[in-house]
Design a protein around this motif. Structure first.
Motif, PDB file in Angstrom:
ATOM      1  N   ARG A 141       0.843  -1.208   0.000  1.00 52.50           N
ATOM      2  CA  ARG A 141       0.000   0.000   0.000  1.00 52.50           C
ATOM      3  C   ARG A 141       0.877   1.257   0.000  1.00 52.50           C
ATOM      4  O   ARG A 141       0.615   2.214  -0.722  1.00 52.50           O
ATOM      5  CB  ARG A 141      -0.956  -0.013   1.206  1.00 52.50           C
ATOM      6  CG  ARG A 141      -1.986  -1.146   1.148  1.00 52.50           C
ATOM      7  CD  ARG A 141      -3.050  -1.013   2.229  1.00 52.50           C
ATOM      8  NE  ARG A 141      -2.536  -1.144   3.583  1.00 52.50           N
ATOM      9  CZ  ARG A 141      -2.274  -2.303   4.194  1.00 52.50           C
ATOM     10  NH1 ARG A 141      -2.507  -3.440   3.557  1.00 52.50           N
ATOM     11  NH2 ARG A 141      -1.808  -2.331   5.413  1.00 52.50           N
ATOM     12  N   ASP A 142       1.970   1.208   0.786  1.00 56.35           N
ATOM     13  CA  ASP A 142       2.897   2.362   0.820  1.00 56.35           C
ATOM     14  C   ASP A 142       3.490   2.597  -0.567  1.00 56.35           C
ATOM     15  O   ASP A 142       3.569   3.735  -1.037  1.00 56.35           O
ATOM     16  CB  ASP A 142       4.032   2.104   1.826  1.00 56.35           C
ATOM     17  CG  ASP A 142       3.539   2.141   3.267  1.00 56.35           C
ATOM     18  OD1 ASP A 142       2.411   2.641   3.483  1.00 56.35           O
ATOM     19  OD2 ASP A 142       4.263   1.658   4.154  1.00 56.35           O
ATOM     20  N   LEU A 147       0.962   4.095  -2.988  1.00 57.39           N
ATOM     21  CA  LEU A 147       0.715   5.517  -2.713  1.00 57.39           C
ATOM     22  C   LEU A 147       1.901   6.379  -3.180  1.00 57.39           C
ATOM     23  O   LEU A 147       1.714   7.437  -3.771  1.00 57.39           O
ATOM     24  CB  LEU A 147       0.483   5.728  -1.206  1.00 57.39           C
ATOM     25  CG  LEU A 147      -0.912   5.347  -0.716  1.00 57.39           C
ATOM     26  CD1 LEU A 147      -0.981   5.444   0.807  1.00 57.39           C
ATOM     27  CD2 LEU A 147      -1.975   6.262  -1.339  1.00 57.39           C
ATOM     28  N   ARG A 203       1.757   9.295  -5.950  1.00 59.72           N
ATOM     29  CA  ARG A 203       2.232  10.669  -5.667  1.00 59.72           C
ATOM     30  C   ARG A 203       3.250  11.113  -6.715  1.00 59.72           C
ATOM     31  O   ARG A 203       3.212  12.240  -7.206  1.00 59.72           O
ATOM     32  CB  ARG A 203       2.865  10.725  -4.260  1.00 59.72           C
ATOM     33  CG  ARG A 203       1.837  11.063  -3.179  1.00 59.72           C
ATOM     34  CD  ARG A 203       2.513  11.469  -1.873  1.00 59.72           C
ATOM     35  NE  ARG A 203       3.333  10.407  -1.321  1.00 59.72           N
ATOM     36  CZ  ARG A 203       2.886   9.489  -0.469  1.00 59.72           C
ATOM     37  NH1 ARG A 203       1.633   9.516  -0.051  1.00 59.72           N
ATOM     38  NH2 ARG A 203       3.681   8.546  -0.019  1.00 59.72           N
TER      39      ARG A 203
END
Ligand code: 3HC
Length: 351
Positions: A332-333, A336, A340
């Motif tokens: 998930r990190d 993301l 970004r």
């Protein structure tokens, strides 16, 4: 005649009961509390649409009780799909052939997909996926009782397909016509995939029942352990079901728990005969007058103990889910961070 027809397998065209066309308002108000005049008008429009069997979409006005009922039911359903991956997932590395392994991997992956459609449907009602998952991981949310039992042998995998997915389809086909658009549309796809799950389970059992005495005994043992749990899956008897009346009034629940349970029993008895197994209920017999099978008493104390967290595998299932969630944090990190980066690049190019 195909085997599916002979054994009365489920199709997408299961009939609704005769009273389905009747307005649902009989004796029930959608929202019990007094409303502001501007809301009363919206409420009247909502009721008219429900009575006309229309669909409610995410941007439409809806009473808070309707929203809450949907979030409760859809999120519990989504959790059931995700936790439901675990008992069968245990058998992927031990499937008896490459063919069975490929089928099982596809099936378990489908269940994950069902969870995602359902979480997405619930999100359209204003509850975030993080909120729903937090409720699951902290033990506040319910999921189906059936996934708290162990899968002891390979025959359990076949029986889950035949009986657990069979019961799920019986319950879920009416949901394809529920009043909330995103839930109804998700259920159409879910039911198509569940039909494949049910048939692969039944086919696996048919093969085992043509095998050795040990294989046949394994199938019978699995049927004995799962039968009563599958009957309980449909939920408490209608008289003890606090949400049924409101769910029906809202056009979410089209058929009651007891009627669906009865339909499942009636459909399963001939399938068991073709398979050559005995359903473990000495009181199970055809009732000519009712044109249905009579059956024995379900152990509701055991059901409620399981629903309330004290079944044989509740703690193990929750711990596995929480571990999978924590282990997936880096994915998930990374997703993301990638998003970004892409956004940053797009802004730079636009400047
Ligand atoms: N397991 C756990 N809890 C159950 C249950 C079960 N088998 N049956 C009922 N309950 C719970 C209800 O969620 C409710 O709890 P709550 O008040 O805390 O929300 C309480 O018992 C009272 O039951 P009601 O009959 O009043 O509740 P409903 O009107 O919501 O009916 C239901 C229960 C029939 C399960 C209905 O919610 C429903 O149709 N849900 C959608 C389908 C679903 O969730 N299926 C679960 C299995 S999915 C599956 O099997 C995956 C597949 O891949 C195999």
């Amino acid at each position: 005649m195909t085997q599916a027809q002979e054994t009365g397998m489920y199709t997408q065209s299961m009939d609704l009961p005769d009273d389905a066309a009747e307005p649902r308002s009989a004796g029930l108000k959608a929202v019990p509390q007094a409303l502001h005049p501007s809301e009363a008008e919206l409420q009247a429009q909502f009721d008219t649409r429900i009575d006309a069997d229309g669909k409610i979409e995410p941007r439409d006005w809806m009473p808070e009780a309707y929203r809450k009922t949907l979030v409760r039911q859809i999120s519990q359903h989504a959790h059931s799909e995700i936790v439901g991956m675990l008992p069968e997932g245990n058998w992927i590395s031990r499937a008896p052939s490459l063919k069975r392994k490929a089928i099982l991997i596809a099936k378990v992956q489908d269940e994950g997909g069902h969870g995602l459609y359902l979480y997405s449907a619930a999100e359209t009602l204003g509850t975030s996926r993080d909120q729903m998952l937090d409720a699951l991981h902290t033990g506040r949310a319910k999921y189906s009782s059936i996934f708290n039992y162990p899968t002891l042998t390979w025959a359990d995998v076949g029986v889950i397909g035949w009986l657990v997915d069979g019961a799920a389809i019986m319950n879920q086909i009416p949901l394809c016509r529920c009043s909330y658009g995103p839930y109804a549309r998700a259920m159409i796809r879910v039911c198509k995939e569940e039909s494949f799950h049910q048939r692969q389970g039944y086919e696996a059992l048919l093969v085992m029942m043509q095998g050795t005495a040990e294989q046949k005994a394994m199938v019978q043992d699995a049927v004995n352990r799962w039968w009563w749990k599958c009957l309980a899956m449909f939920g408490p008897p209608d008289a003890d079901s606090p949400h049924s009346a409101q769910g029906k009034r809202f056009g979410i629940k089209r058929i009651g728990n007891d009627e669906l349970r009865q339909k499942f029993i009636d459909a399963t008895v001939p399938q068991a005969q073709v398979l050559g197994v005995t359903l473990p209920d000495p009181e199970l017999k055809w009732n000519e007058e009712r044109q249905h099978h009579d059956h024995g008493e379900i152990d509701w104390d055991e059901f409620w103990a399981t629903v309330n967290g004290n079944g044989p595998c509740n703690k193990e299932r929750l711990a596995t889910r929480v571990k999978a969630w924590n282990d997936g944090q880096w994915v998930r990190d990374a997703a993301l961070a990638h998003a970004r980066k892409q956004q940053h690049r797009a802004l730079k190019e636009a400047a």
